[in-house]
Design an enzyme around this catalytic site. Structure first.
Site, PDB file in Angstrom:
ATOM      1  N   ASP A  83       6.260  -4.130   3.783  1.00 54.75           N
ATOM      2  CA  ASP A  83       5.686  -3.431   4.946  1.00 54.75           C
ATOM      3  C   ASP A  83       6.708  -2.983   5.991  1.00 54.75           C
ATOM      4  O   ASP A  83       6.379  -2.884   7.182  1.00 54.75           O
ATOM      5  CB  ASP A  83       4.609  -4.308   5.637  1.00 54.75           C
ATOM      6  CG  ASP A  83       3.455  -4.661   4.708  1.00 54.75           C
ATOM      7  OD1 ASP A  83       3.166  -3.867   3.791  1.00 54.75           O
ATOM      8  OD2 ASP A  83       2.854  -5.729   4.899  1.00 54.75           O
TER       9      ASP A  83
ATOM     10  N   LEU B 178       6.518  -5.202  -4.661  1.00 55.17           N
ATOM     11  CA  LEU B 178       7.343  -4.544  -5.668  1.00 55.17           C
ATOM     12  C   LEU B 178       8.790  -5.027  -5.579  1.00 55.17           C
ATOM     13  O   LEU B 178       9.291  -5.315  -4.500  1.00 55.17           O
ATOM     14  CB  LEU B 178       7.315  -3.026  -5.451  1.00 55.17           C
ATOM     15  CG  LEU B 178       5.943  -2.348  -5.459  1.00 55.17           C
ATOM     16  CD1 LEU B 178       6.099  -0.853  -5.250  1.00 55.17           C
ATOM     17  CD2 LEU B 178       5.208  -2.636  -6.764  1.00 55.17           C
TER      18      LEU B 178
ATOM     19  N   HIS C  57      -1.733  -0.078   4.825  1.00 57.08           N
ATOM     20  CA  HIS C  57      -1.836  -1.468   5.289  1.00 57.08           C
ATOM     21  C   HIS C  57      -2.880  -1.536   6.406  1.00 57.08           C
ATOM     22  O   HIS C  57      -2.882  -0.677   7.297  1.00 57.08           O
ATOM     23  CB  HIS C  57      -0.472  -1.961   5.802  1.00 57.08           C
ATOM     24  CG  HIS C  57      -0.519  -3.397   6.209  1.00 57.08           C
ATOM     25  ND1 HIS C  57      -0.510  -4.432   5.280  1.00 57.08           N
ATOM     26  CD2 HIS C  57      -0.630  -3.978   7.425  1.00 57.08           C
ATOM     27  CE1 HIS C  57      -0.599  -5.588   5.932  1.00 57.08           C
ATOM     28  NE2 HIS C  57      -0.687  -5.339   7.224  1.00 57.08           N
TER      29      HIS C  57
ATOM     30  N   GLU D 205      -8.624   3.836   7.345  1.00 54.52           N
ATOM     31  CA  GLU D 205      -7.688   3.838   6.201  1.00 54.52           C
ATOM     32  C   GLU D 205      -7.958   5.045   5.315  1.00 54.52           C
ATOM     33  O   GLU D 205      -7.036   5.754   4.898  1.00 54.52           O
ATOM     34  CB  GLU D 205      -7.861   2.568   5.354  1.00 54.52           C
ATOM     35  CG  GLU D 205      -7.372   1.304   6.005  1.00 54.52           C
ATOM     36  CD  GLU D 205      -7.462   0.118   5.063  1.00 54.52           C
ATOM     37  OE1 GLU D 205      -7.151   0.257   3.870  1.00 54.52           O
ATOM     38  OE2 GLU D 205      -7.861  -0.968   5.521  1.00 54.52           O
TER      39      GLU D 205
ATOM     40  N   THR E 209     -11.727   1.343  -2.765  1.00 54.30           N
ATOM     41  CA  THR E 209     -12.388   2.348  -1.916  1.00 54.30           C
ATOM     42  C   THR E 209     -11.374   3.387  -1.417  1.00 54.30           C
ATOM     43  O   THR E 209     -11.718   4.557  -1.248  1.00 54.30           O
ATOM     44  CB  THR E 209     -13.134   1.716  -0.713  1.00 54.30           C
ATOM     45  OG1 THR E 209     -12.193   1.095   0.154  1.00 54.30           O
ATOM     46  CG2 THR E 209     -14.179   0.722  -1.165  1.00 54.30           C
ATOM     47  N   ASN E 210     -10.132   2.965  -1.190  1.00 52.43           N
ATOM     48  CA  ASN E 210      -9.106   3.945  -0.805  1.00 52.43           C
ATOM     49  C   ASN E 210      -8.833   4.909  -1.962  1.00 52.43           C
ATOM     50  O   ASN E 210      -8.689   6.113  -1.748  1.00 52.43           O
ATOM     51  CB  ASN E 210      -7.814   3.241  -0.377  1.00 52.43           C
ATOM     52  CG  ASN E 210      -7.873   2.778   1.065  1.00 52.43           C
ATOM     53  OD1 ASN E 210      -7.827   3.577   1.985  1.00 52.43           O
ATOM     54  ND2 ASN E 210      -8.012   1.470   1.258  1.00 52.43           N
TER      55      ASN E 210
ATOM     56  N   LEU F  36      -1.876  -5.489  -4.349  1.00 50.18           N
ATOM     57  CA  LEU F  36      -1.510  -6.707  -3.620  1.00 50.18           C
ATOM     58  C   LEU F  36      -0.395  -7.496  -4.295  1.00 50.18           C
ATOM     59  O   LEU F  36      -0.402  -8.718  -4.321  1.00 50.18           O
ATOM     60  CB  LEU F  36      -2.760  -7.571  -3.400  1.00 50.18           C
ATOM     61  CG  LEU F  36      -3.912  -6.845  -2.691  1.00 50.18           C
ATOM     62  CD1 LEU F  36      -5.088  -7.781  -2.458  1.00 50.18           C
ATOM     63  CD2 LEU F  36      -3.460  -6.213  -1.369  1.00 50.18           C
ATOM     64  N   LYS F  37       0.566  -6.761  -4.838  1.00 52.23           N
ATOM     65  CA  LYS F  37       1.712  -7.419  -5.451  1.00 52.23           C
ATOM     66  C   LYS F  37       2.949  -6.762  -4.847  1.00 52.23           C
ATOM     67  O   LYS F  37       3.007  -5.533  -4.749  1.00 52.23           O
ATOM     68  CB  LYS F  37       1.652  -7.161  -6.959  1.00 52.23           C
ATOM     69  CG  LYS F  37       2.634  -7.940  -7.763  1.00 52.23           C
ATOM     70  CD  LYS F  37       2.397  -7.711  -9.240  1.00 52.23           C
ATOM     71  CE  LYS F  37       3.538  -8.316 -10.011  1.00 52.23           C
ATOM     72  NZ  LYS F  37       3.369  -8.223 -11.440  1.00 52.23           N
TER      73      LYS F  37
END
Ligand code: GAR
Length: 197
Positions: A141, A84, A100, A170, A13-14, A81-82
């Site tokens: 993050d 880096l 986030h 977001e 959706t983002n 969702l991995k």
């Protein structure tokens, strides 16, 4: 015009909010490629529907190669969702941003993604939560913060309620961050990010 690469793992959706903003010329950039580490990510379908190149790859070296071959100026992690590797973040220093779903430095870092973030916020009993867009460095993050926006947390909220409320902000702040970067209005000095009007 800046060339943008968007990395997704899920529904996207983002990503959709960015596609819409580019199509409406709110963002002075072009989404050149969408890459997912999940073969069945709906984000890849969203890209194809808008004639954007969609690539599935779970191999980091290959993802770096695809981004470099297309001369990508800005990499957007939109629900990717991995975590880096340092090689990846060094290859695109200050050119990767992440969205986030909490107010960093709360409820972030390894293990905090998707619904888990909102479950933790509700369990803690916070009265406000929100979303953060930040540059990506070699840790999870921890990079310099570009934009944050708060939402209220109600005592009756489920994690899904909070997720839906946060998702709306977001979409706003990710779009705003990408727009400002494409307009060269974002400067980073140390940990402080300056965003020009
Ligand atoms: C978003 O809420 C995003 O903030 C989160 O995954 C969701 C993806 O939704 N990302 C993280 O939790 C990163 N740690 P979307 O696929 O609908 O954009």
């Amino acid at each position: 015009m800046k060339k943008i690469g968007v990395l997704v793992s899920g529904g996207g959706t983002n990503l959709q909010s960015l596609i819409d903003a580019v199509e409406q010329r709110e963002i002075n950039g072009e989404i050149a490629v969408v890459i997912s580490n999940k073969k069945d990510a709906f984000g890849l379908e969203r890209a194809k529907k808008h004639n954007i190149e969609a690539v599935y790859s779970n191999d980091e070296e290959e993802i770096i190669r695809v981004l470099e071959e297309r001369n990508i100026d800005l990499v957007v992690l939109a629900g990717f969702l991995k975590i880096l590797s340092e090689k990846f973040t060094n290859s695109f220093e200050n050119k990767i941003i992440n969205i986030h779903p909490s107010l960093i430095p709360s409820f972030c870092g390894v293990g905090y993604y998707g619904l888990r973030v909102h479950e933790a916020a509700i369990k803690y009993g916070v009265k406000v939560s929100g979303a953060t867009v930040h540059f990506v460095d070699e840790n999870a993050d921890t990079g310099p913060i570009i934009i944050q926006k708060t939402v209220e947390v109600l005592p009756t909220d489920t994690a899904e309620d909070l997720q839906n409320r946060v998702l709306k902000v977001e979409h706003q702040i990710l779009k705003e961050s990408v727009k400002k970067i494409c307009d060269d209005k974002v400067k980073v000095i140390g940990r402080t990010v300056f965003v020009q009007d």
